[in-house]
Design a protein around this motif. Sequence first.
Motif, PDB file in Angstrom:
ATOM      1  N   ILE A 174       0.904  -1.251  -0.103  1.00  0.00           N
ATOM      2  CA  ILE A 174      -0.025  -0.041   0.141  1.00  0.00           C
ATOM      3  C   ILE A 174       0.931   1.185  -0.163  1.00  0.00           C
ATOM      4  O   ILE A 174       0.479   2.218  -0.546  1.00  0.00           O
ATOM      5  CB  ILE A 174      -0.870  -0.023   1.289  1.00  0.00           C
ATOM      6  CG1 ILE A 174      -1.942  -0.977   1.277  1.00  0.00           C
ATOM      7  CG2 ILE A 174      -1.770   1.213   1.198  1.00  0.00           C
ATOM      8  CD1 ILE A 174      -2.832  -1.333   2.227  1.00  0.00           C
ATOM      9  N   LEU A 234      -4.936   2.774   5.154  1.00  0.00           N
ATOM     10  CA  LEU A 234      -5.711   3.436   4.042  1.00  0.00           C
ATOM     11  C   LEU A 234      -6.109   4.627   4.558  1.00  0.00           C
ATOM     12  O   LEU A 234      -6.195   5.608   3.624  1.00  0.00           O
ATOM     13  CB  LEU A 234      -6.969   2.496   3.801  1.00  0.00           C
ATOM     14  CG  LEU A 234      -6.683   1.015   3.138  1.00  0.00           C
ATOM     15  CD1 LEU A 234      -8.274   0.413   3.200  1.00  0.00           C
ATOM     16  CD2 LEU A 234      -5.990   1.036   2.003  1.00  0.00           C
ATOM     17  N   GLN A 238      -6.773   6.825   1.178  1.00  0.00           N
ATOM     18  CA  GLN A 238      -7.335   6.124   0.021  1.00  0.00           C
ATOM     19  C   GLN A 238      -8.416   5.376   0.715  1.00  0.00           C
ATOM     20  O   GLN A 238      -9.424   4.657  -0.210  1.00  0.00           O
ATOM     21  CB  GLN A 238      -6.326   4.810  -0.257  1.00  0.00           C
ATOM     22  CG  GLN A 238      -5.083   5.285  -0.858  1.00  0.00           C
ATOM     23  CD  GLN A 238      -3.980   4.007  -1.100  1.00  0.00           C
ATOM     24  OE1 GLN A 238      -4.039   3.155  -0.667  1.00  0.00           O
ATOM     25  NE2 GLN A 238      -3.001   4.533  -1.558  1.00  0.00           N
ATOM     26  N   THR A 263     -11.926   2.964  -1.378  1.00  0.00           N
ATOM     27  CA  THR A 263     -11.608   1.539  -1.436  1.00  0.00           C
ATOM     28  C   THR A 263     -12.795   0.968  -0.960  1.00  0.00           C
ATOM     29  O   THR A 263     -13.378   1.026  -0.065  1.00  0.00           O
ATOM     30  CB  THR A 263     -10.402   1.432  -0.473  1.00  0.00           C
ATOM     31  OG1 THR A 263      -9.358   2.242  -0.909  1.00  0.00           O
ATOM     32  CG2 THR A 263     -10.132  -0.138  -0.672  1.00  0.00           C
TER      33      THR A 263
END
Length: 556
Positions: A263, A328, A333, A337
């Motif tokens: 990631i 995340l 993100q 997601t």
Amino acid sequence: MLKRLRVLVVAVVVLAALLAAAAPALAVHRPTRVMIVVMDQMQPGYAKQYNMTNVLMLQNKGVNFPTAWVGDMASETVVSHNVMVSGLFPKHMGWSDEAFRDVDNILGYGENAIVTSGDLGTAAYVKLIENMDYPKLGDYLKATFPDAVVANVGQKGYQVESMAASSSDFWVRMGSAKATTTLADPSVVPWVGKYRGPSGQLPTYIASDTRFLISAGNATDAYGTNATAPAWIYPEDGRYAPSEYAGHESGDAWVADAALKIIDNETWSGLWVTFSAIDKIGHMWGGGAVDTPATYNWDPNDFLQDSIHMPWVAKNADNQLGRLIAQLKAKGQFDDTLIIVTADHGSTYGAGEGFKGVNALNAGNNLNWYAGAWHAGSSTESTSTGSPNIKPLMDTGNVEFSYQSTAIETWLKDRTGAKKREAAAVMETLPGVIATYIKDGDRYKLYSSSSAMTAQERLWWAATGQQLVDTMCFSGSADLVGLLADKVSYGAFGDHGGAQKDVQRIPMAWYMPGMKHAVNNAKMRLVDMMPTVLKTMGIKATEPMDGMAYSLRLPK
Ligand SMILES: [Zn+2]
């Protein structure tokens, strides 16, 4: 496969143009990334039972499917992981069980060779997939987001490589055990003996990071499970417990750390993460509610001892999921997601009367689960007599290979009708068998069912038995299938593979920030995941799938 990919690329380009033209009408906020988190062997009840707060958050804020189930057979790791990302029933995948008959000699062990699916590597899975010629979720993602990678992470080879095969850019799994003296600099790890490092198609930032070297295969890595029944049937070897060596954590933290690095370093569109410790602990002690502090010597001050039992391991898997979610968010993100948390199968608990295998050190692998002769991913044939309870079947002299977990699947030497019925007449007498099927073309025909089923077993079997066995029926599948009663297993105390409710039922939560929360009582199956992901992301499927797409209410 190349032909299919070209079709995919064209279709996606056309779709992108259509989407651009229709942009003002499409007001929903679609995800541009999907993260599938597989809690291997997790029963749905674990979320509350073990206070898995991150799983519960996704269930309570996203769309939860409380009656989700595997919906196919065999309910095995090496099968389910590819069902999730192909949208196909196992019978259309190239392998549909822990073993298959390679009728056309695709893998080169000879025509009709019996091959154990779990012993294969990426190249072999790719051959099987190309032979059946189907695109996977990763293919669609790469056609839609050409600059983003698709990656897989997990502990086990067959789990990660079957899922990644033909469609992922990176895959990271634990490699085989080697001596620390073979390391270029043995002092990079604080122990001497055996280690495992990352293996697969590795990005350099993982291949070169000594953090991913773990202690595995040493005597201390078993935490006593190799000397304790029933865990010793399939004991811990260092890959699932977290380990005593700081900076070289094993188990689900290892998996999460690799996923976090991906990631951090990549633009990505798909990330498949499998946490396997729940599966290991379930196999060792029995899945379900049995592994509580009352059943072993619980020591709240010794986390390493705790870490080979379900309460700690389930909570830890949830903590690792929490780390992924936090990352995340930190990377900005989270809002784009789609997160799915599910399992590849559940588990049943065949202790005492229900356990039909041998309760001895390492009896799981090649005694309880496998009998007959097979190719374990090499030209040399492996053989096993099998455990005493399947001896009557082996004594027919007509068994080429038999796999027994929470179902019995048997490949015969002589496959004429009379010989199949002769073996089925023995299979139906084996302990715990509730229904026996004989392969007949592209389906299984019921040979007999047992009057000893409980009312609950009969209800579940009548509703699901035939459809489940048919999902695995292809030229390479077993000639005979015996479904087993609840709480019966032949492999280890905790086991899966069959049609029982406990084995088939799985958690299934879908989440994206801002989406409308819903509890959906439809019986979502693993085969429905890929069509639902595609629909949610606005990607048009260009090839047929066996699953159906569910509608999720996305944020505006
Ligand atoms: Zn599994």
